[in-house]
Write an enzyme that holds these catalytic residues in place. Structure first.
Site, PDB file in Angstrom:
ATOM      1  N   ASP A  36      70.272  89.964 -27.108  1.00  0.00           N
ATOM      2  CA  ASP A  36      68.971  90.394 -27.625  1.00  0.00           C
ATOM      3  C   ASP A  36      67.911  89.291 -27.631  1.00  0.00           C
ATOM      4  OD1 ASP A  36      69.920  92.886 -28.064  1.00  0.00           O
ATOM      5  OD2 ASP A  36      70.418  92.551 -30.177  1.00  0.00           O
ATOM      6  N   HIS A 242      65.030  64.756 -10.572  1.00  0.00           N
ATOM      7  CA  HIS A 242      64.866  65.863 -11.524  1.00  0.00           C
ATOM      8  C   HIS A 242      65.914  65.807 -12.642  1.00  0.00           C
ATOM      9  CE1 HIS A 242      62.507  68.409  -8.372  1.00  0.00           C
ATOM     10  NE2 HIS A 242      61.766  67.486  -8.936  1.00  0.00           N
ATOM     11  N   ASP A 259      59.111  61.366 -17.902  1.00  0.00           N
ATOM     12  CA  ASP A 259      58.113  62.245 -17.280  1.00  0.00           C
ATOM     13  C   ASP A 259      58.007  63.446 -18.201  1.00  0.00           C
ATOM     14  OD1 ASP A 259      56.617  64.004 -15.746  1.00  0.00           O
ATOM     15  OD2 ASP A 259      57.719  63.624 -13.893  1.00  0.00           O
ATOM     16  N   ASP A 270      50.680  66.062 -17.400  1.00  0.00           N
ATOM     17  CA  ASP A 270      51.855  65.605 -16.644  1.00  0.00           C
ATOM     18  C   ASP A 270      51.783  64.084 -16.537  1.00  0.00           C
ATOM     19  OD1 ASP A 270      53.974  65.318 -14.929  1.00  0.00           O
ATOM     20  OD2 ASP A 270      53.063  66.389 -13.238  1.00  0.00           O
ATOM     21  N   HIS A 349      59.248  61.104  -2.358  1.00  0.00           N
ATOM     22  CA  HIS A 349      58.362  62.237  -2.676  1.00  0.00           C
ATOM     23  C   HIS A 349      56.923  61.861  -2.362  1.00  0.00           C
ATOM     24  CE1 HIS A 349      57.015  60.333  -6.465  1.00  0.00           C
ATOM     25  NE2 HIS A 349      58.277  60.076  -6.742  1.00  0.00           N
ATOM     26  N   HIS A 353      50.132  66.180  -6.881  1.00  0.00           N
ATOM     27  CA  HIS A 353      49.986  67.631  -6.718  1.00  0.00           C
ATOM     28  C   HIS A 353      48.794  68.076  -7.550  1.00  0.00           C
ATOM     29  CE1 HIS A 353      51.882  67.864 -10.720  1.00  0.00           C
ATOM     30  NE2 HIS A 353      52.736  66.964 -10.272  1.00  0.00           N
ATOM     31  N   HIS A 360      52.587  72.326 -11.200  1.00  0.00           N
ATOM     32  CA  HIS A 360      52.306  72.202  -9.759  1.00  0.00           C
ATOM     33  C   HIS A 360      51.324  73.331  -9.475  1.00  0.00           C
ATOM     34  CE1 HIS A 360      56.299  69.911  -8.838  1.00  0.00           C
ATOM     35  NE2 HIS A 360      55.501  69.277  -9.659  1.00  0.00           N
ATOM     36  N   GLU A 383      51.163  59.809  -8.692  1.00  0.00           N
ATOM     37  CA  GLU A 383      52.464  59.464  -9.251  1.00  0.00           C
ATOM     38  C   GLU A 383      53.418  58.822  -8.253  1.00  0.00           C
ATOM     39  OE1 GLU A 383      54.999  62.925 -10.065  1.00  0.00           O
ATOM     40  OE2 GLU A 383      53.281  64.215  -9.656  1.00  0.00           O
ATOM     41  N   TYR A 387      62.712  54.222  -6.369  1.00  0.00           N
ATOM     42  CA  TYR A 387      64.025  54.567  -6.934  1.00  0.00           C
ATOM     43  C   TYR A 387      65.075  53.862  -6.092  1.00  0.00           C
ATOM     44  CZ  TYR A 387      60.612  58.060  -8.224  1.00  0.00           C
ATOM     45  OH  TYR A 387      59.457  58.668  -8.636  1.00  0.00           O
ATOM     46  N   ARG A 404      58.496  55.313 -12.033  1.00  0.00           N
ATOM     47  CA  ARG A 404      57.379  56.155 -11.595  1.00  0.00           C
ATOM     48  C   ARG A 404      56.265  55.976 -12.616  1.00  0.00           C
ATOM     49  NH1 ARG A 404      59.847  60.478 -10.759  1.00  0.00           N
ATOM     50  NH2 ARG A 404      59.586  61.703 -12.645  1.00  0.00           N
ATOM     51  N   GLU A 406      52.649  57.918 -13.560  1.00  0.00           N
ATOM     52  CA  GLU A 406      51.926  59.153 -13.221  1.00  0.00           C
ATOM     53  C   GLU A 406      50.761  59.382 -14.167  1.00  0.00           C
ATOM     54  OE1 GLU A 406      54.259  62.783 -13.621  1.00  0.00           O
ATOM     55  OE2 GLU A 406      52.847  63.860 -12.339  1.00  0.00           O
TER      56      GLU A 406
HETATM   57  N1  GLY Z   1      56.655  66.644 -13.907  1.00  0.00           N
HETATM   58  C1  GLY Z   1      56.638  67.250 -12.654  1.00  0.00           C
HETATM   59  C2  GLY Z   1      56.026  66.400 -11.658  1.00  0.00           C
HETATM   60  O1  GLY Z   1      55.740  65.254 -11.937  1.00  0.00           O
HETATM   61  O2  GLY Z   1      55.756  66.811 -10.576  1.00  0.00           O
HETATM   62 MN    MN Z   2      53.634  65.474 -11.462  1.00  0.00          MN
HETATM   63 MN    MN Z   3      55.511  64.494 -13.903  1.00  0.00          MN
END
Ligand code: GLY
Ligand code: MN
Ligand code: MN
Length: 435
Positions: A36, A242, A259, A270, A349, A353, A360, A383, A387, A404, A406
């Site tokens: 439920d 991730h 992050d 973000d 990466h 974005h 995103h 960002e 790594y 990272r 960002e």
């Molecule tokens: N937190 C998701 C990204 O940095 O794209």
């Molecule tokens: Mn991001």
């Molecule tokens: Mn992020």
């Protein structure tokens, strides 16, 4: 939320792009988590962008006419229901929703199947995002078939199906002043949480204890939820892009990559910051950190009107790759390392974005096969990262360092505004805050 006037303006703009036709834009559906219990409901971003209406089981229908004074904006929503409201809380009901949200007409959502065939009759164009919800796809088909059944009375059904997202993605890419204010507020809350994390973190704590500080501060300041699952990654966990388990112990001598950003009134922030668990960078950590920071600064410098979407990424890449060569992690010239993709062992990466209602966010990155150019009102993240997994051809002091940095950046008339500027990121500022 934005003002009702803003939602009306967006609906009018959307309708004028439609020219003539019918658009059907549903909110998200509710999903069971177990038995439920539901997942927390989050409205559909397109629907919310045009309505500001947060209840589930709602559909916006726009009947657009070339003569704009004849265009109609209809909301279908849940009825008032005294019994359900005792269990689940307040619902507007069509009458109050129409007034509060400025629709021309509003009806019970139970009337959709009855009314849509009539609304679609003699219209040639339907705008709808097919493939989001199989149940609704089938209902739309049944509405069109119902209209077709009336062919002998001379009534025609739509013959063109357009994806409503085509127009809306482009609109959403350019944030208006009210959206920007919400995004600044969201960034300010996330900033508080990141600064708190730097002050709170100590060796021996668990990653989830730090994550809990984020959730606490987000809610304490009115954000509805995190905009995405927080990544709180100590040591080698930072090299898992991730990583969301957030259940390991934080060790002195390791870095901590966080992050995390809140969602405020539908809009995402973000932010990523990476800092030493014990408050003091080692020499190797400082080397890599300052490299990533220099790459980020080079990228941000390239956020300005007229530059291409790819310019910040290329600027970050130049700095990072030169650093990888200087530190003995890559061999050859910068151009050769970029050409061969060898740098992707450490930076796999892209540099950002679009950011908005979705973390995103929507919006094309290329137009006619070319990277699109930045224009005032666009918001993006910047960002870059690095790594470093253990490998024979990498100096040992760098092993398991994952960094990272960002920020959220608005393109302005003259350049950019960093919405997340308050969150410390220089080595000195971080060490000072953690002292
Ligand atoms: N937190 C998701 C990204 O940095 O794209
Ligand atoms: Mn991001
Ligand atoms: Mn992020």
């Amino acid at each position: 939320m934005s003002s009702i006037a803003s939602y009306k303006t967006r609906r009018r703009q959307f309708a004028s792009h439609m020219q003539k036709g019918v658009a059907v834009i549903p909110t998200a559906s509710e999903h069971l988590r177990n038995r439920d219990a539901h997942y927390p409901f989050r409205f559909d971003s397109y629907f919310y962008y045009l309505t500001g209406f947060r209840e589930p089981e709602a559909v916006l229908v726009i009947v657009a006419d070339a003569d704009q004074s004849k265009t109609k904006h209809l909301l279908f929503c849940r009825d008032k229901d005294e019994k359900r409201e005792i269990w689940d809380g307040f619902r507007y009901g069509p009458e109050a929703a129409k007034e509060a949200f400025g629709f021309d007409e509003a009806y019970s959502v139970t009337k959709l199947d009855e009314m849509l065939p009539d609304l679609l009759a003699n219209q040639s164009k339907l705008l709808f995002a097919l493939g989001q919800d199989a149940g609704l796809d089938a209902r739309v088909t049944s509405w069109i078939n119902k209209v077709k059944e009336k062919a002998r009375s001379g009534i025609t059904a739509p013959t063109e199906l357009h994806d409503s997202r085509l127009i809306l993605d482009e609109m959403r890419l350019f944030k208006d002043s009210e959206e920007l204010q919400i995004m600044r507020d969201a960034a300010a809350i996330s900033d508080k949480a990141h600064r708190r994390a730097m002050q709170f973190t100590r060796p021996g704590m668990m990653e989830y204890e730090v994550e809990a500080e984020f959730l606490h501060i987000f809610r304490q300041h009115g954000a509805q939820s995190p905009a995405y699952t927080s990544i709180v990654a100590g040591g080698a966990n930072a090299c898992v892009l991730h990583y969301v388990d957030n259940d390991a112990e934080l060790k002195s001598g390791d870095m901590l990559l966080i992050d995390a950003g809140c969602e405020l009134n539908g809009y995402a922030s973000d932010i990523t910051r990476t800092f030493p668990v014990n408050g003091k960078f080692t020499a190797a950590q400082k080397d890599i950190y300052q490299l990533v920071l220099a790459a980020q600064e080079a990228a941000i410098t390239n956020v300005k009107p007229g530059n291409s979407w790819d310019d910040p990424h290329q600027a970050a890449l130049q700095v990072l790759v030169q650093g990888f060569i200087d530190f003995g992690m890559c061999k050859g010239s910068v151009d050769a390392v970029i050409e061969s993709d060898d740098y992707k062992r450490f930076y796999m990466h892209r540099t950002g974005h679009w950011l908005g209602l979705d973390v995103h966010d929507v919006g094309e990155y290329k137009q006619n096969g070319e990277w699109r150019h930045m224009q005032p009102g666009m918001v993006l993240t910047v960002e870059p990262g690095c790594y470093i997994r253990p490998a024979d051809n990498v100096p040992k002091p760098f092993w398991n360092v994952g960094i990272r940095i960002e920020d959220d950046v608005l393109v302005t008339q003259t350049g950019h505004e960093i919405l997340t500027i308050a969150t410390p990121k220089s080595v000195d500022n971080i060490e000072e805050l953690m002292r």
